[in-house]
Design a protein around this motif. Sequence first.
Motif, short mmCIF file in Angstrom:
data_model
loop_
_atom_site.label_atom_id
_atom_site.label_comp_id
_atom_site.label_asym_id
_atom_site.label_seq_id
_atom_site.Cartn_x
_atom_site.Cartn_y
_atom_site.Cartn_z
N TRP A 1 -0.97 -17.80 8.38
CA TRP A 1 0.32 -17.51 7.77
C TRP A 1 0.46 -18.19 6.42
O TRP A 1 1.19 -17.71 5.54
N ALA A 2 -0.21 -19.33 6.23
CA ALA A 2 -0.09 -20.07 4.98
C ALA A 2 -0.89 -19.45 3.84
O ALA A 2 -0.73 -19.84 2.68
N SER A 3 -1.73 -18.49 4.15
CA SER A 3 -2.56 -17.86 3.12
C SER A 3 -1.67 -17.22 2.04
O SER A 3 -0.65 -16.59 2.36
N PRO A 4 -2.07 -17.34 0.76
CA PRO A 4 -1.29 -16.68 -0.30
C PRO A 4 -1.47 -15.17 -0.32
O PRO A 4 -0.70 -14.46 -0.98
N VAL A 5 -2.49 -14.69 0.40
CA VAL A 5 -2.72 -13.24 0.50
C VAL A 5 -2.84 -12.88 1.98
O VAL A 5 -3.67 -13.44 2.69
N TRP A 6 -2.01 -11.96 2.43
CA TRP A 6 -2.08 -11.48 3.81
C TRP A 6 -2.91 -10.19 3.80
O TRP A 6 -2.47 -9.16 3.29
N MET A 7 -4.13 -10.32 4.35
CA MET A 7 -5.07 -9.20 4.32
C MET A 7 -5.02 -8.34 5.58
O MET A 7 -5.58 -7.25 5.62
N ASP A 8 -4.38 -8.83 6.62
CA ASP A 8 -4.53 -8.22 7.94
C ASP A 8 -3.27 -7.54 8.46
O ASP A 8 -3.15 -7.30 9.66
N THR A 9 -2.32 -7.24 7.61
CA THR A 9 -1.11 -6.55 8.09
C THR A 9 -1.25 -5.05 7.85
O THR A 9 -2.06 -4.61 7.04
N ASP B 1 12.52 16.18 14.99
CA ASP B 1 13.37 16.51 13.85
C ASP B 1 14.19 15.32 13.37
O ASP B 1 15.12 15.47 12.59
N GLU B 2 13.86 14.13 13.85
CA GLU B 2 14.61 12.94 13.50
C GLU B 2 14.32 12.51 12.06
O GLU B 2 13.18 12.59 11.60
N GLU B 3 15.36 12.08 11.34
CA GLU B 3 15.18 11.66 9.96
C GLU B 3 14.34 10.39 9.89
O GLU B 3 14.55 9.45 10.64
N ARG B 4 13.39 10.39 8.98
CA ARG B 4 12.53 9.22 8.79
C ARG B 4 12.99 8.43 7.59
O ARG B 4 13.39 9.00 6.58
N HIS B 5 12.88 7.11 7.71
CA HIS B 5 13.24 6.25 6.59
C HIS B 5 12.21 6.40 5.49
O HIS B 5 11.01 6.52 5.74
N LEU B 6 12.67 6.38 4.22
CA LEU B 6 11.75 6.58 3.10
C LEU B 6 10.79 5.42 2.93
O LEU B 6 9.65 5.61 2.49
N CYS B 7 11.23 4.23 3.27
CA CYS B 7 10.38 3.05 3.02
C CYS B 7 10.76 1.93 3.98
O CYS B 7 11.33 0.92 3.55
N PRO B 8 10.47 2.07 5.29
CA PRO B 8 10.89 1.03 6.24
C PRO B 8 10.07 -0.24 6.08
O PRO B 8 8.89 -0.21 5.70
N MET B 9 10.68 -1.38 6.37
CA MET B 9 9.97 -2.65 6.26
C MET B 9 9.00 -2.78 7.43
O MET B 9 9.40 -2.61 8.59
N PRO B 10 7.72 -3.09 7.16
CA PRO B 10 6.75 -3.22 8.26
C PRO B 10 7.17 -4.31 9.26
O PRO B 10 7.65 -5.38 8.88
N LEU B 11 6.93 -4.03 10.53
CA LEU B 11 7.34 -4.95 11.59
C LEU B 11 6.51 -6.22 11.60
O LEU B 11 7.01 -7.31 11.88
N ASP B 12 5.20 -6.10 11.29
CA ASP B 12 4.36 -7.30 11.36
C ASP B 12 4.73 -8.30 10.26
O ASP B 12 4.70 -9.52 10.49
N LEU B 13 5.08 -7.82 9.07
CA LEU B 13 5.54 -8.73 8.02
C LEU B 13 6.83 -9.42 8.44
O LEU B 13 6.99 -10.64 8.27
N THR B 14 7.75 -8.65 8.98
CA THR B 14 9.04 -9.20 9.39
C THR B 14 8.87 -10.25 10.47
O THR B 14 9.52 -11.31 10.46
#
Length: 298
Positions: free
Chosen positions: A195-203, A216-229
């Motif tokens: 987690w301390a790495s300045p670059v996260w390569m594995d998300t 037919d459900e509306e999709r978000h244009l740019c959802p925040m990735p769950l692993d980053l969150t």
Amino acid sequence: MNVLDQASGDGWAAFNCDTVEFTAEMPESSIDLSVFSPPFSSLYIYSDSERDMGNVSSHDEFFVAYRHLARDLFRVTRPGRLCAIHVKDLVYYSNSSAKGDRGLYSFTSDCIRAHVEEGWTFHRQVTVWRCPVKEMQKTKADRLLYKHFREDAARTGGGMPEYILVFRKWSEGMEGVAPVLHPPADFPLDVWQEWASPVWMDTRETDVLNVGAKGDEERHLCPMPLDLTRRLVLQYTNAGETVYSPFLGIGSEGVVSVRNGRKFLGTELKPEYWQLACRHLREAERNRVAGDLFGAAA
């Protein structure tokens, strides 16, 4: 404050409203972490509402509205605690440039500047690696074409990473706020080193709630990735503390918070997204309860 609708469950609440108005009325020092992906200036227009922060004609217009939010986020955050945002720089093309050039707009730099000028201390920047091949296949960006690399590489650029920017509320009273603890049994050294790495390569950019969307459900244009969150929520809060997202979208930050035993508060302007967020939050709550029951029975 004009709240169009609201819903709540065990440890979460979601409001369909203008986040600038809502955040301005939140109590001082009531939030442990705010985490979100803001509208990327005018890149995406999520609705026709004049209150939609992405419904603007210029970057300057966007930051006039965004600064109000950054200022109140600072006020509502407990001393010593943090705000983490997910951003990227933006490509612009000849047809949107006054002098007809093509290049990059450093949205990231302007976000840092806005937060710092509204009181925050710039605390950390993480580069999130994204695959340039997938980006080329998705966007057909001129700057990524192999044809240009062969024939005139001066036209080429490179892949666009994403960034996590973290800001800290450095103020009086910090010593009185509980520290965020990580017992070695749950968070061994190798987790911290990753987690301390300045670059996260594995998300994974595909680790989003849109993946589970129905036909037919509306999709978000740019959802925040769950692993980053998840990394941000676990690194910067204790269980039981309060996480806030002023741009709830379809509920990504709330789902991660509920799954991991945090309280959650979120606002979303677009009714269709807000309804999806509430559904996802209820599912996360049910799954958490089921997990507790199975854990107790084991």
